[in-house]
Design an enzyme around this catalytic site. Structure first.
Site, PDB file in Angstrom:
ATOM      1  N   LYS A 116       0.833  -1.208   0.000  1.00  0.00           N
ATOM      2  CA  LYS A 116       0.000   0.000   0.000  1.00  0.00           C
ATOM      3  C   LYS A 116       0.865   1.256   0.000  1.00  0.00           C
ATOM      4  O   LYS A 116       0.492   2.268  -0.609  1.00  0.00           O
ATOM      5  CB  LYS A 116      -0.910  -0.005   1.221  1.00  0.00           C
ATOM      6  CG  LYS A 116      -1.570   1.328   1.530  1.00  0.00           C
ATOM      7  CD  LYS A 116      -2.236   1.305   2.885  1.00  0.00           C
ATOM      8  CE  LYS A 116      -2.708   2.701   3.294  1.00  0.00           C
ATOM      9  NZ  LYS A 116      -1.576   3.605   3.618  1.00  0.00           N
ATOM     10  N   ASN A 117       2.017   1.197   0.656  1.00  0.00           N
ATOM     11  CA  ASN A 117       2.873   2.377   0.760  1.00  0.00           C
ATOM     12  C   ASN A 117       3.800   2.563  -0.441  1.00  0.00           C
ATOM     13  O   ASN A 117       4.653   3.452  -0.419  1.00  0.00           O
ATOM     14  CB  ASN A 117       3.688   2.324   2.059  1.00  0.00           C
ATOM     15  CG  ASN A 117       2.825   2.610   3.276  1.00  0.00           C
ATOM     16  OD1 ASN A 117       1.678   3.027   3.151  1.00  0.00           O
ATOM     17  ND2 ASN A 117       3.367   2.377   4.450  1.00  0.00           N
ATOM     18  N   CYS A 166      -5.461   8.411   7.992  1.00  0.00           N
ATOM     19  CA  CYS A 166      -5.727   7.964   9.359  1.00  0.00           C
ATOM     20  C   CYS A 166      -5.330   9.034  10.368  1.00  0.00           C
ATOM     21  O   CYS A 166      -4.311   9.700  10.219  1.00  0.00           O
ATOM     22  CB  CYS A 166      -4.954   6.671   9.644  1.00  0.00           C
ATOM     23  SG  CYS A 166      -5.517   5.270   8.660  1.00  0.00           S
ATOM     24  N   ARG A 182       0.389  14.969  11.133  1.00  0.00           N
ATOM     25  CA  ARG A 182       1.124  14.729   9.890  1.00  0.00           C
ATOM     26  C   ARG A 182       0.908  15.917   8.960  1.00  0.00           C
ATOM     27  O   ARG A 182       0.216  15.825   7.950  1.00  0.00           O
ATOM     28  CB  ARG A 182       0.646  13.426   9.239  1.00  0.00           C
ATOM     29  CG  ARG A 182       0.944  12.202  10.085  1.00  0.00           C
ATOM     30  CD  ARG A 182       0.754  10.938   9.301  1.00  0.00           C
ATOM     31  NE  ARG A 182      -0.649  10.660   9.067  1.00  0.00           N
ATOM     32  CZ  ARG A 182      -1.080   9.634   8.330  1.00  0.00           C
ATOM     33  NH1 ARG A 182      -0.224   8.819   7.767  1.00  0.00           N
ATOM     34  NH2 ARG A 182      -2.363   9.426   8.160  1.00  0.00           N
ATOM     35  N   ARG A 219      -8.792   0.383   2.972  1.00  0.00           N
ATOM     36  CA  ARG A 219      -7.748   1.296   2.481  1.00  0.00           C
ATOM     37  C   ARG A 219      -6.435   0.562   2.268  1.00  0.00           C
ATOM     38  O   ARG A 219      -5.650   0.926   1.390  1.00  0.00           O
ATOM     39  CB  ARG A 219      -7.518   2.429   3.479  1.00  0.00           C
ATOM     40  CG  ARG A 219      -8.507   3.565   3.410  1.00  0.00           C
ATOM     41  CD  ARG A 219      -7.983   4.767   4.172  1.00  0.00           C
ATOM     42  NE  ARG A 219      -6.703   5.197   3.647  1.00  0.00           N
ATOM     43  CZ  ARG A 219      -5.638   5.497   4.394  1.00  0.00           C
ATOM     44  NH1 ARG A 219      -5.694   5.408   5.699  1.00  0.00           N
ATOM     45  NH2 ARG A 219      -4.516   5.887   3.834  1.00  0.00           N
TER      46      ARG A 219
END
Length: 446
Positions: free
Chosen positions: A24-25, A122, A127, A420
């Site tokens: 996913k990253n 999230c 962030r 997700r």
């Protein structure tokens, strides 16, 4: 919405085989990278997750053709006709993902301007996009903020620069890479993130024609080029999902073979998994994780940026640590709010105490800012079913693990958030023998 709620009947060990695909990253970022090229790109091992769908939609809004390839999990991305997108259409994606901020550099190179909607993701800690905006300004971009989002322009060609990140942020490192490859001159990035997904993104960009050198001490040097082509790349497997299933095996006394899991990117996790008392076996196709019987061991654990213990591994492992004998100490150094999920575990019978102090020696960004970022886990605890509301992606999957390990039935709300980052997790749970059902199915069975 009843299809966003899951009933979990716990107490059964998870046993069987599942498969993880591309990380996913990495995958959504590799899709954004295709926007930089003037030829089609081929991305393989793509998971069917929401973040991929968000990026696909944004790419298509900007004129990129995205279609399935011949093999399962393959996308062909053709950026031959990049164009400006309607602000209202882009804004429809606002709040659904944090990936859109990474469109800035590529769009500035291709169009000279970019609009980025409000960002989602999230809620696990602060962030800010300031890292990203500061980086873009150093390249020569002009940033205007308003209520709708961010408007960026590049009056001239972006220029290479020297950048030192105050923290080895993955997102800011990706922003630099995606912007510097077509900027004029040389960019030197120090204190960069060096996660495996970052290295894989560098491999993608190099295949496109970029010149990127990774030095020592978190230094990356990018020499800008005038033009990039396409790439043919198979995404590295998702080490974070693999670890989640490993923790599920440990917490439920189960035995799970994870096809696609790779040892190299998981070495730090595997060492910790073994210290806790878990067993694993590596072969060419994946890794088998299981609970070998007997007591699990309490440990002291600190999260850190790669090559340390990843923050995304922490939450699933904490659930397993509730079943370990003794006191485990966890010091979260990456996201200040990541331990908030433990309150629900306590309601299920766990004994977890949070502290504002740094219970460990790893440098911490927020130890003096009054955040509860350390935990003491006392075990073993007999978990019982509960009413759970998923707070974030990894915390949500951790709730699923807790519900599966607990005696009785748990009602888990907000399971769509897990989509997700976890492909077909419902099918995988059922393949492992988990007793789960949607409320509609439960009602019709009565």
């Amino acid at each position: 919405m009843t299809d966003d709620v899951l009933l979990v009947h716990g107490g059964t060990p998870l046993e069987g085989e599942i498969r993880v695909r591309g990380a996913k990253n990495l995958v959504p970022k590799a899709m954004v990278a295709a926007l930089l090229g003037h030829e089609p790109s081929r991305l393989r091992n793509v998971p069917d997750i929401r973040d991929v769908k968000v990026v696909r939609g944004l790419l298509q809004l900007h004129g990129v053709t995205v279609r399935p390839g011949e093999e399962h999990g393959e996308l062909i991305l053709d950026p031959s006709h990049v164009e400006s997108a309607n602000v209202a259409d882009i804004d429809a994606h606002a709040g659904s993902s944090r990936i859109p901020i990474l469109f800035c550099g590529p769009l500035l190179h291709r169009l000279g301007h970019a609009f980025i909607p409000g960002l989602g993701g999230c809620h696990i800690g602060d962030r800010p996009v300031d890292f990203h905006l500061d980086v873009l300004r150093q390249f020569g971009a002009v940033v205007d903020k308003n209520a709708e989002g961010l408007y960026l322009t590049a009056p001239q060609r972006l220029r290479g620069t020297k950048i030192r990140l105050p923290y080895p942020s993955v997102g800011a490192t990706e922003q630099v890479l995606l912007t510097a490859v077509l900027a004029e001159g040389v960019t030197e990035l120090t204190n960069a993130a060096i996660e495996p997904e970052i290295v894989d993104l560098i491999c993608v960009l190099q295949k496109m024609g970029a010149i990127i050198a990774m030095g020592t001490d978190r230094t990356i040097v990018i020499t800008g080029v005038d033009r990039l082509g396409g790439y043919n790349h198979r995404a590295l497997p998702d080490r974070l999902e693999s670890a989640s299933w490993a923790c599920a095996a440990l917490a439920t006394h189960g035995n799970i073979y994870v096809h696609g899991a790779r040892q190299l990117e998981m070495m730090t996790f595997l060492n910790t998994f073994r210290k806790v008392g878990g067993a694993f076996e590596v072969d060419d196709e994946g890794i088998r994780f299981w609970h070998p019987g007997g007591e699990l061991n309490a440990i002291a654990l600190e999260t850190d940026v790669h090559p340390g213990f990843q923050t995304d591994w922490q939450q699933p492992l904490v659930v397993a640590l509730t079943q370990a004998t003794g006191l485990s100490i966890v010091h979260e150094t990456v996201y200040e709010s990541r331990l908030g999920f433990t309150s629900a575990l306590n309601q299920m019978g766990a004994h977890i105490q949070l502290y504002r102090e740094c219970l460990g020696g790893t440098p911490c960004r927020f130890g003096r800012r009054n955040f509860q970022h350390s935990a003491v886990v006392s075990g073993p605890s007999k978990l019982h079913g509960g009413e759970l509301i998923i707070p974030d992606l990894r915390g949500g999957f951790s709730y699923l693990i807790a519900a599966l390990a607990a005696q009785g039935t748990s009602t888990v709300h907000g399971i769509d958030l897990i989509n997700r980052g976890y492909e077909n997790f419902m099918e995988k749970l059922r393949a492992l023998g988990a007793s789960v059902e949607l409320p509609k199915a439960a009602a019709s069975a009565v």
